[in-house]
Scaffold this motif. Sequence first.
Motif, PDB file in Angstrom:
ATOM      1  N   UNK A  17       2.302  -7.271   2.849  1.00 22.03           N
ATOM      2  CA  UNK A  17       2.908  -6.469   3.915  1.00 22.03           C
ATOM      3  C   UNK A  17       4.411  -6.697   3.982  1.00 22.03           C
ATOM      4  N   UNK A  18       4.839  -7.936   3.828  1.00 24.37           N
ATOM      5  CA  UNK A  18       6.278  -8.214   3.823  1.00 24.37           C
ATOM      6  C   UNK A  18       6.943  -7.541   2.632  1.00 24.37           C
ATOM      7  N   UNK A  19       6.314  -7.657   1.469  1.00 24.19           N
ATOM      8  CA  UNK A  19       6.888  -7.046   0.267  1.00 24.19           C
ATOM      9  C   UNK A  19       6.955  -5.529   0.387  1.00 24.19           C
ATOM     10  N   UNK A  20       5.901  -4.908   0.903  1.00 25.61           N
ATOM     11  CA  UNK A  20       5.887  -3.449   1.066  1.00 25.61           C
ATOM     12  C   UNK A  20       6.973  -2.998   2.039  1.00 25.61           C
ATOM     13  N   UNK A  21       7.136  -3.735   3.131  1.00 23.29           N
ATOM     14  CA  UNK A  21       8.169  -3.382   4.106  1.00 23.29           C
ATOM     15  C   UNK A  21       9.557  -3.576   3.514  1.00 23.29           C
ATOM     16  N   UNK A  22       9.746  -4.671   2.785  1.00 26.52           N
ATOM     17  CA  UNK A  22      11.059  -4.954   2.190  1.00 26.52           C
ATOM     18  C   UNK A  22      11.427  -3.912   1.143  1.00 26.52           C
ATOM     19  N   UNK A  23      10.496  -3.597   0.261  1.00 23.43           N
ATOM     20  CA  UNK A  23      10.795  -2.616  -0.778  1.00 23.43           C
ATOM     21  C   UNK A  23      10.897  -1.210  -0.211  1.00 23.43           C
ATOM     22  N   UNK A  25      12.193  -0.456   2.574  1.00 19.39           N
ATOM     23  CA  UNK A  25      13.526  -0.367   3.175  1.00 19.39           C
ATOM     24  C   UNK A  25      14.633  -0.575   2.145  1.00 19.39           C
ATOM     25  N   UNK A  26      14.227  -0.794   0.895  1.00 17.10           N
ATOM     26  CA  UNK A  26      15.167  -1.013  -0.210  1.00 17.10           C
ATOM     27  C   UNK A  26      16.121  -2.177   0.068  1.00 17.10           C
ATOM     28  N   UNK A  27      15.547  -3.257   0.583  1.00 22.29           N
ATOM     29  CA  UNK A  27      16.331  -4.459   0.846  1.00 22.29           C
ATOM     30  C   UNK A  27      16.012  -5.505  -0.206  1.00 22.29           C
ATOM     31  N   UNK A  28      17.014  -6.240  -0.606  1.00 23.69           N
ATOM     32  CA  UNK A  28      16.823  -7.259  -1.639  1.00 23.69           C
ATOM     33  C   UNK A  28      16.109  -8.478  -1.063  1.00 23.69           C
TER      34      UNK A  28
END
Length: 72
Positions: A17-23, A25-28
Amino acid sequence: MAKRPVPKYDFKAFGAAIKAARTGRKESRKKVSDEMFISPRYLANIENKGLPISANLRKIYTKSEYFRRFIK
């Protein structure tokens, strides 16, 4: 006396879930880990391996404005 069984929580869904949200939002990983006060490698292990999070990270998670953006 036998120890009572303690259910183990699978953190893989949390990491995904963290990875999906981060990617999404296109955040590194570097930017997110800096905001969470953890290393990029630790974040990668949480995202990819389902590494259990520490108690300190749980405190940050529950109080962080950064995560409130993801929870919506």
